[in-house]
Design an enzyme around this catalytic site. Sequence first.
Site, short mmCIF file in Angstrom:
data_model
loop_
_atom_site.label_atom_id
_atom_site.label_comp_id
_atom_site.label_asym_id
_atom_site.label_seq_id
_atom_site.Cartn_x
_atom_site.Cartn_y
_atom_site.Cartn_z
N HIS A 1 57.40 28.75 20.90
CA HIS A 1 56.72 30.21 19.85
C HIS A 1 56.29 31.43 20.93
O HIS A 1 55.88 32.59 20.83
CB HIS A 1 55.17 29.51 19.32
CG HIS A 1 55.99 28.88 18.00
ND1 HIS A 1 57.00 29.06 16.93
CD2 HIS A 1 55.85 27.74 17.66
CE1 HIS A 1 57.42 28.41 16.01
NE2 HIS A 1 56.65 27.69 16.00
N ASP B 1 59.10 18.23 20.45
CA ASP B 1 59.14 18.96 19.08
C ASP B 1 59.08 20.30 19.34
O ASP B 1 57.99 20.96 20.69
CB ASP B 1 56.69 19.57 18.63
CG ASP B 1 57.08 19.56 17.60
OD1 ASP B 1 57.92 21.33 17.75
OD2 ASP B 1 55.99 20.08 16.81
N HIS C 1 61.34 29.35 14.80
CA HIS C 1 61.86 28.16 15.10
C HIS C 1 63.63 28.82 14.68
O HIS C 1 63.78 30.07 13.85
CB HIS C 1 62.05 27.24 13.79
CG HIS C 1 60.64 26.32 14.22
ND1 HIS C 1 59.92 25.41 13.49
CD2 HIS C 1 59.64 26.50 14.99
CE1 HIS C 1 59.03 24.75 13.65
NE2 HIS C 1 58.21 25.73 14.44
N HIS D 1 63.09 20.39 15.33
CA HIS D 1 64.13 22.07 15.77
C HIS D 1 64.23 22.34 16.30
O HIS D 1 63.88 22.08 17.46
CB HIS D 1 63.15 22.33 14.34
CG HIS D 1 62.01 22.71 14.28
ND1 HIS D 1 61.42 23.63 15.72
CD2 HIS D 1 60.72 22.01 14.19
CE1 HIS D 1 60.58 23.36 16.32
NE2 HIS D 1 59.70 22.40 15.10
N GLU E 1 55.30 12.40 20.60
CA GLU E 1 55.31 13.56 20.33
C GLU E 1 54.73 14.71 21.79
O GLU E 1 54.10 14.24 21.81
CB GLU E 1 55.02 14.30 18.87
CG GLU E 1 55.30 15.67 18.40
CD GLU E 1 54.47 16.88 18.28
OE1 GLU E 1 54.78 17.45 17.13
OE2 GLU E 1 53.32 16.41 17.75
N PHE F 1 41.21 14.29 22.45
CA PHE F 1 41.20 15.48 23.40
C PHE F 1 40.89 16.21 23.92
O PHE F 1 40.36 17.00 24.72
CB PHE F 1 41.83 15.18 24.88
CG PHE F 1 42.91 13.04 24.96
CD1 PHE F 1 41.22 12.37 25.83
CD2 PHE F 1 43.41 12.44 24.27
CE1 PHE F 1 41.45 10.49 25.39
CE2 PHE F 1 43.73 10.90 24.10
CZ PHE F 1 42.61 10.56 25.51
N GLU F 2 40.22 17.19 22.55
CA GLU F 2 40.96 18.59 22.83
C GLU F 2 40.04 18.87 21.56
O GLU F 2 40.35 18.31 20.17
CB GLU F 2 41.58 19.11 22.71
CG GLU F 2 41.83 19.54 24.15
CD GLU F 2 41.22 20.58 25.41
OE1 GLU F 2 40.34 21.80 24.37
OE2 GLU F 2 40.81 20.30 26.74
N SER G 1 58.24 21.67 10.89
CA SER G 1 57.63 19.92 11.35
C SER G 1 57.45 19.15 10.25
O SER G 1 57.41 18.00 11.18
CB SER G 1 56.90 20.34 12.77
OG SER G 1 57.37 20.69 13.72
N ASP H 1 57.25 22.54 22.14
CA ASP H 1 57.31 24.05 21.02
C ASP H 1 55.87 25.15 20.47
O ASP H 1 56.77 26.61 20.46
CB ASP H 1 56.72 22.92 19.29
CG ASP H 1 56.73 23.89 18.32
OD1 ASP H 1 57.73 24.40 17.97
OD2 ASP H 1 55.83 24.14 17.62
#
Length: 497
Positions: A328, A59, A460, A366, A319, A279-280, A109, A324
């Site tokens: 950010h 991503d 993005h 992207h 993914e 897992f989280e 996304s 990503d």
Amino acid sequence: MKTSAFTIIAALSATAVMAQDITQSGSDWFTAGQATIEARLALQPNTNRARNVILFNADGNGVNTNYAIRLFAGQQAGGLGDDHVLPYETFAHSALVKTYTVNGQTPDSAPTASAMVTGVKSKNTMINVDGSVAVSDCANLPGNELTTLAQIADGMGKSVGVISTARITHATPAAAYAVTANRDWEDNTRLPADCTTQKDIAAQLVDAMTSGLIDLAMGGGRAHFLPAEVTDDEGKTGRRTDGRNLIEEITAAGGQYVWNDEDFAALSGAGNAPILGLFESSHMMYEHDRTGEPSLAEMTAAAINTLSANQEGYFLSIEAGRVDHANHGGNLHRVLRDGVAFAEAVQMAMDMTDDSETLIIVTADHEHAITFNGYCGRGSSITGLCMGINDEGVEHTGTPELAADGKPYTVAGYLNGAGSVLTAQADGSYFGTRPTVTDEQATDPDYLQQALVPMSSETHSGSDVAVYAHGPFAHLIGGTIEQNVIFHVMHHAMTAQ
């Protein structure tokens, strides 16, 4: 048409100049170039039907981000970086991909993932919904749901898996199993009360797993599956207000649930689906910070091991979601660590599969507003300062290049984001002077790259991304393509006669 004697002589002369007669023929660059051409000449299209299809999506890993990952991986391995080759960059077939959406020059996304699994473009914010529907318009959803590659694969008797380092209910992984007029409806708390035409995304995953559409799902996002009054094994509460414990619903239906690396390691062998790994409570950890949970490569191996028990094959969506998120945040170090982890997952899949029957597609949804300064000498740390070009050698001079303000600058930066050199003033205006940064500061894992436009979260961008293909019908990838074409390559490979 007349052909002059000069033209004929020139053509014959060009033919007669063999490689060994060229002055630079002994150069390593020259012989490597020859080897590349010879390898391209030897290529033969693989027209087998693809028993398995694996779609890898890092991503936010556009061409610029991928460049940074390449240099980082090469420099971590002790080289200068730019000549490094990532596993998927060895694939013989690649293309540039246009990422715009029905209503967005810059995509998010949700529609980009939808394009890759449905074959059509749609609007920002929506997942697997026709572009004629307005965002969040539940009333007009029925009849405008799009058929996904996962549904097609399931209809062919194949197994289906989805993995992400983001929440498993996040936009990209959700595209494997969900239809929603708004990507933010991950649990019932944000689903409008009058929206009766769809369920929240987590509830849709339960339906997909209990119906047999999804055989394996691993990622983060545990809070969206638990009631607000329930505390999970890590002491975090759920978010749901409808009283449903979706984890219990899946285990009651015969599914396996794992939440840490110990449980993950204890999973039984091939064919042990359905499996839900959360897992989280929210997104999984960045690779730089990871502890107590499996890596993306480990999840990839477990998924292939599980799904390959099906003789009809599988479709697997993977993914690297946190590339990503670090972009950010303007934190390049974590972008690159997760990018290398993604490359390791691709290598794992390459090692575990047979390219005669498995199509592997590697791409991004992207790009980001990341860019690079010049003129940097070779070996300048991709996270550090731009060092001068060495006129007498190969590696940089060790002396930072200076901008017009007399200060050094980093190799990489962002057009916008949290690292902006502009700060808010009391009167609401913005002002700033670029701070001096040392190479030691810039290469700190927590450093935020300098940016221009002040934003709490970097954006993005709408620029092209790359796609790499390996296996049956990989040769259909080439040129500059629309993002939805990726679906058609996978679909053709799965159904070819």
